[in-house]
Design a protein around this motif. Structure first.
Motif, PDB file in Angstrom:
ATOM      1  N   ARG A 164      13.330  13.655  23.684  1.00 58.06           N
ATOM      2  CA  ARG A 164      13.539  12.946  22.418  1.00 58.06           C
ATOM      3  C   ARG A 164      14.701  13.540  21.627  1.00 58.06           C
ATOM      4  NH1 ARG A 164       6.973  12.308  21.413  1.00 58.06           N
ATOM      5  NH2 ARG A 164       6.665  11.162  23.369  1.00 58.06           N
ATOM      6  N   GLY A 165      15.762  13.864  22.384  1.00 60.28           N
ATOM      7  CA  GLY A 165      17.009  14.295  21.784  1.00 60.28           C
ATOM      8  C   GLY A 165      17.151  15.778  21.548  1.00 60.28           C
ATOM      9  N   ILE A 166      16.106  16.579  21.782  1.00 59.37           N
ATOM     10  CA  ILE A 166      16.143  18.017  21.515  1.00 59.37           C
ATOM     11  C   ILE A 166      16.065  18.785  22.829  1.00 59.37           C
ATOM     12  CG2 ILE A 166      14.976  19.937  20.373  1.00 59.37           C
ATOM     13  CD1 ILE A 166      14.019  18.011  18.251  1.00 59.37           C
ATOM     14  N   SER A 167      16.973  19.742  23.018  1.00 56.80           N
ATOM     15  CA  SER A 167      17.019  20.501  24.261  1.00 56.80           C
ATOM     16  C   SER A 167      15.788  21.384  24.409  1.00 56.80           C
ATOM     17  CB  SER A 167      18.278  21.373  24.308  1.00 56.80           C
ATOM     18  OG  SER A 167      18.268  22.190  25.470  1.00 56.80           O
ATOM     19  N   GLN A 168      15.180  21.346  25.586  1.00 56.61           N
ATOM     20  CA  GLN A 168      14.040  22.193  25.919  1.00 56.61           C
ATOM     21  C   GLN A 168      14.453  23.404  26.752  1.00 56.61           C
ATOM     22  OE1 GLN A 168      10.772  20.711  24.672  1.00 56.61           O
ATOM     23  NE2 GLN A 168      12.579  19.897  23.635  1.00 56.61           N
ATOM     24  N   THR A 169      15.748  23.516  27.026  1.00 54.82           N
ATOM     25  CA  THR A 169      16.235  24.604  27.886  1.00 54.82           C
ATOM     26  C   THR A 169      17.363  25.389  27.221  1.00 54.82           C
ATOM     27  OG1 THR A 169      17.696  23.015  28.986  1.00 54.82           O
ATOM     28  CG2 THR A 169      15.588  23.486  30.054  1.00 54.82           C
ATOM     29  N   ARG A 170      17.495  25.284  25.900  1.00 56.34           N
ATOM     30  CA  ARG A 170      18.576  25.947  25.169  1.00 56.34           C
ATOM     31  C   ARG A 170      19.940  25.552  25.730  1.00 56.34           C
ATOM     32  NH1 ARG A 170      16.659  32.150  24.644  1.00 56.34           N
ATOM     33  NH2 ARG A 170      15.827  31.736  26.707  1.00 56.34           N
ATOM     34  N   ASN A 171      20.086  24.252  25.991  1.00 50.37           N
ATOM     35  CA  ASN A 171      21.351  23.653  26.420  1.00 50.37           C
ATOM     36  C   ASN A 171      21.781  24.116  27.815  1.00 50.37           C
ATOM     37  OD1 ASN A 171      21.458  22.652  23.683  1.00 50.37           O
ATOM     38  ND2 ASN A 171      22.319  24.634  23.091  1.00 50.37           N
ATOM     39  N   ARG A 172      20.836  24.452  28.658  1.00 47.44           N
ATOM     40  CA  ARG A 172      21.136  24.935  30.001  1.00 47.44           C
ATOM     41  C   ARG A 172      20.611  23.964  31.058  1.00 47.44           C
ATOM     42  NH1 ARG A 172      18.746  30.978  28.774  1.00 47.44           N
ATOM     43  NH2 ARG A 172      20.333  31.627  27.242  1.00 47.44           N
TER      44      ARG A 172
ATOM     45  N   VAL B 257      11.832  25.202  31.385  1.00 51.38           N
ATOM     46  CA  VAL B 257      12.063  25.180  29.950  1.00 51.38           C
ATOM     47  C   VAL B 257      12.471  26.578  29.492  1.00 51.38           C
ATOM     48  CG1 VAL B 257      10.460  23.279  29.470  1.00 51.38           C
ATOM     49  CG2 VAL B 257       9.626  25.641  29.420  1.00 51.38           C
ATOM     50  N   ALA B 258      13.055  26.654  28.309  1.00 53.57           N
ATOM     51  CA  ALA B 258      13.409  27.939  27.692  1.00 53.57           C
ATOM     52  C   ALA B 258      13.515  27.706  26.196  1.00 53.57           C
ATOM     53  CB  ALA B 258      14.722  28.477  28.256  1.00 53.57           C
ATOM     54  N   PHE B 259      12.504  28.176  25.441  1.00 53.46           N
ATOM     55  CA  PHE B 259      12.466  27.940  24.008  1.00 53.46           C
ATOM     56  C   PHE B 259      13.001  29.131  23.230  1.00 53.46           C
ATOM     57  CE2 PHE B 259       8.723  25.362  25.529  1.00 53.46           C
ATOM     58  CZ  PHE B 259       9.368  24.136  25.410  1.00 53.46           C
ATOM     59  N   GLN B 260      13.425  28.864  22.008  1.00 54.59           N
ATOM     60  CA  GLN B 260      13.908  29.906  21.112  1.00 54.59           C
ATOM     61  C   GLN B 260      12.730  30.609  20.437  1.00 54.59           C
ATOM     62  OE1 GLN B 260      17.131  30.583  20.701  1.00 54.59           O
ATOM     63  NE2 GLN B 260      18.289  28.767  21.217  1.00 54.59           N
ATOM     64  N   GLY B 261      13.006  31.725  19.784  1.00 49.14           N
ATOM     65  CA  GLY B 261      12.038  32.342  18.892  1.00 49.14           C
ATOM     66  C   GLY B 261      10.957  33.162  19.549  1.00 49.14           C
TER      67      GLY B 261
ATOM     68  N   ILE C 207      11.618  22.249  12.546  1.00 52.30           N
ATOM     69  CA  ILE C 207      12.647  21.506  11.826  1.00 52.30           C
ATOM     70  C   ILE C 207      12.261  21.413  10.360  1.00 52.30           C
ATOM     71  CG2 ILE C 207      13.350  20.190  13.855  1.00 52.30           C
ATOM     72  CD1 ILE C 207      11.771  17.818  12.777  1.00 52.30           C
ATOM     73  N   THR C 208      13.223  21.022   9.507  1.00 53.73           N
ATOM     74  CA  THR C 208      12.959  20.939   8.075  1.00 53.73           C
ATOM     75  C   THR C 208      12.354  19.595   7.670  1.00 53.73           C
ATOM     76  OG1 THR C 208      14.763  22.477   7.638  1.00 53.73           O
ATOM     77  CG2 THR C 208      13.972  21.169   5.786  1.00 53.73           C
TER      78      THR C 208
ATOM     79  N   GLU D 130      18.977  21.731   9.581  1.00 50.55           N
ATOM     80  CA  GLU D 130      17.644  21.133   9.623  1.00 50.55           C
ATOM     81  C   GLU D 130      16.908  21.474  10.909  1.00 50.55           C
ATOM     82  OE1 GLU D 130      18.100  17.048   7.036  1.00 50.55           O
ATOM     83  OE2 GLU D 130      18.984  17.116   9.038  1.00 50.55           O
ATOM     84  N   CYS D 131      17.651  21.926  11.909  1.00 50.03           N
ATOM     85  CA  CYS D 131      17.074  22.250  13.218  1.00 50.03           C
ATOM     86  C   CYS D 131      16.887  23.763  13.365  1.00 50.03           C
ATOM     87  CB  CYS D 131      17.986  21.710  14.320  1.00 50.03           C
ATOM     88  SG  CYS D 131      17.217  21.670  15.962  1.00 50.03           S
ATOM     89  N   GLY D 132      16.605  24.442  12.267  1.00 54.61           N
ATOM     90  CA  GLY D 132      16.348  25.873  12.308  1.00 54.61           C
ATOM     91  C   GLY D 132      17.578  26.717  12.565  1.00 54.61           C
ATOM     92  N   GLY D 133      18.761  26.145  12.325  1.00 57.76           N
ATOM     93  CA  GLY D 133      19.995  26.872  12.572  1.00 57.76           C
ATOM     94  C   GLY D 133      20.384  26.925  14.034  1.00 57.76           C
ATOM     95  N   LEU D 134      19.735  26.118  14.866  1.00 58.85           N
ATOM     96  CA  LEU D 134      19.971  26.113  16.312  1.00 58.85           C
ATOM     97  C   LEU D 134      20.815  24.907  16.710  1.00 58.85           C
ATOM     98  CD1 LEU D 134      16.316  26.984  17.407  1.00 58.85           C
ATOM     99  CD2 LEU D 134      18.222  28.570  17.035  1.00 58.85           C
ATOM    100  N   LYS D 135      21.439  24.998  17.872  1.00 63.11           N
ATOM    101  CA  LYS D 135      22.289  23.916  18.375  1.00 63.11           C
ATOM    102  C   LYS D 135      21.549  22.977  19.317  1.00 63.11           C
ATOM    103  CE  LYS D 135      26.468  26.790  18.121  1.00 63.11           C
ATOM    104  NZ  LYS D 135      27.025  26.091  16.949  1.00 63.11           N
ATOM    105  N   ILE D 136      20.229  23.093  19.399  1.00 69.25           N
ATOM    106  CA  ILE D 136      19.466  22.313  20.375  1.00 69.25           C
ATOM    107  C   ILE D 136      19.284  20.856  19.955  1.00 69.25           C
ATOM    108  CG2 ILE D 136      18.267  24.318  21.303  1.00 69.25           C
ATOM    109  CD1 ILE D 136      15.871  23.602  19.555  1.00 69.25           C
ATOM    110  N   CYS D 137      19.594  20.520  18.703  1.00 70.94           N
ATOM    111  CA  CYS D 137      19.472  19.135  18.234  1.00 70.94           C
ATOM    112  C   CYS D 137      20.815  18.420  18.177  1.00 70.94           C
ATOM    113  CB  CYS D 137      18.829  19.098  16.847  1.00 70.94           C
ATOM    114  SG  CYS D 137      17.190  19.841  16.757  1.00 70.94           S
TER     115      CYS D 137
END
Length: 268
Positions: A64-72, A96-100, A214-215, A249-256
């Motif tokens: 749904r538009g958000i990376s689940q692998t940190r753009n990999r 998968v590879a999530f942040q945080g 997300i915010t 709005e995406c937690g400061g991440l580039k996954i969105c």
């Protein structure tokens, strides 16, 4: 409490925030997201049962538009056992590879559903269990597994295929509360070039967005793609995908962020 009124209000507000040029491009291309799913080969097992499957390599895993692998890139696979009555069970496996600090490394989705037709419309009703084998929530972290129920309707009009779907989760990813997702789309088979042009436009509402990461409590998801079966059951596809979420709005991440995605899929 009905979700229809707040969802409609939030959708109107979010639509005004999406850049008009991006939204127009998505609508013209067929209402947004997606690589068209390649046709899958079918193995007849007898007694009305058949087995289908795919293996794919992709430059990113977008959900749904958000990376689940940190753009990999990652490798994915599907397997489905279906009966001529319309009942089926299936599985989807992906890296998968999530942040945080979340240490999940694979996602396994288990599906049970029923397909049927009413006139020219094909329906698919289903339950999906999203699981993350090997992941155990540590203190301060949320469980990731969740359930969704949904329905999809599809109708073919010549070379066009129109689709609409709605999914509901009582406790969405990361224990983020109620989640509602709606999506519409168009696929167009180009007769001469044997290409499939696809688009999807989706809207995701999340009751507790902070737990999701997300915010805002909702966002739009869009994309366009082109795919073609090239040889030996292999389908190549490339597309452009994104959301209306800013990096902040995406937690400061580039996954969105908006991105191109390419994949090769082998059907068996």
């Amino acid at each position: 409490m009905t979700l229809a009124a707040p969802i409609a209000l939030r959708l109107r507000r979010r639509l005004t925030r999406l850049r008009l040029t991006t939204l127009a491009a998505a609508i013209v291309a067929g209402l947004g997201f997606g690589v068209a799913a390649p046709a899958r080969a079918q193995v007849d097992l007898g007694a009305g049962l058949s087995l289908t499957g795919t293996v794919a390599g992709t430059t990113d895993y977008l959900f749904r538009g958000i990376s689940q692998t940190r753009n990999r890139p990652t490798v994915q696979g599907t397997l489905e056992l279906s009966h001529e009555s319309g009942v089926y069970i299936g599985a989807f496996l992906s890296g998968v590879a999530f942040q945080g600090g979340y240490d999940a490394r694979q996602e396994l989705d288990l599906t049970a559903g029923y397909r049927f037709e009413i006139g020219p419309v094909k329906f698919d009703t289903y339950v999906i269990g999203y699981t993350y084998p090997g992941y155990t929530a540590q203190p301060g972290f949320q469980e990731l597994a969740y359930l969704e129920v949904g329905a999809r309707g599809t109708i073919e009009l010549g070379d066009f295929t129109l689709t609409a779907a709605a999914n509901y989760s009582p406790n969405y990813f990361g224990r983020s509360g109620s989640g509602v997702y709606i999506e519409g789309g168009v696929d167009y088979k180009v007769p001469v070039l044997e290409l499939v042009l696809s688009g999807r436009l989706g809207y995701q509402f999340i009751e507790r967005p902070a737990r999701f990461g997300i915010t805002p409590d909702s966002y739009l998801y869009y994309g366009v793609s082109v795919s073609r079966e090239i040889a030996y059951g292999i389908t190549a596809s490339v597309g452009y995908y994104g959301t209306d979420l800013s990096e902040r709005e995406c937690g400061g991440l580039k996954i969105c962020n908006s991105r191109f995605l390419a994949s090769l899929t082998l059907k068996f």
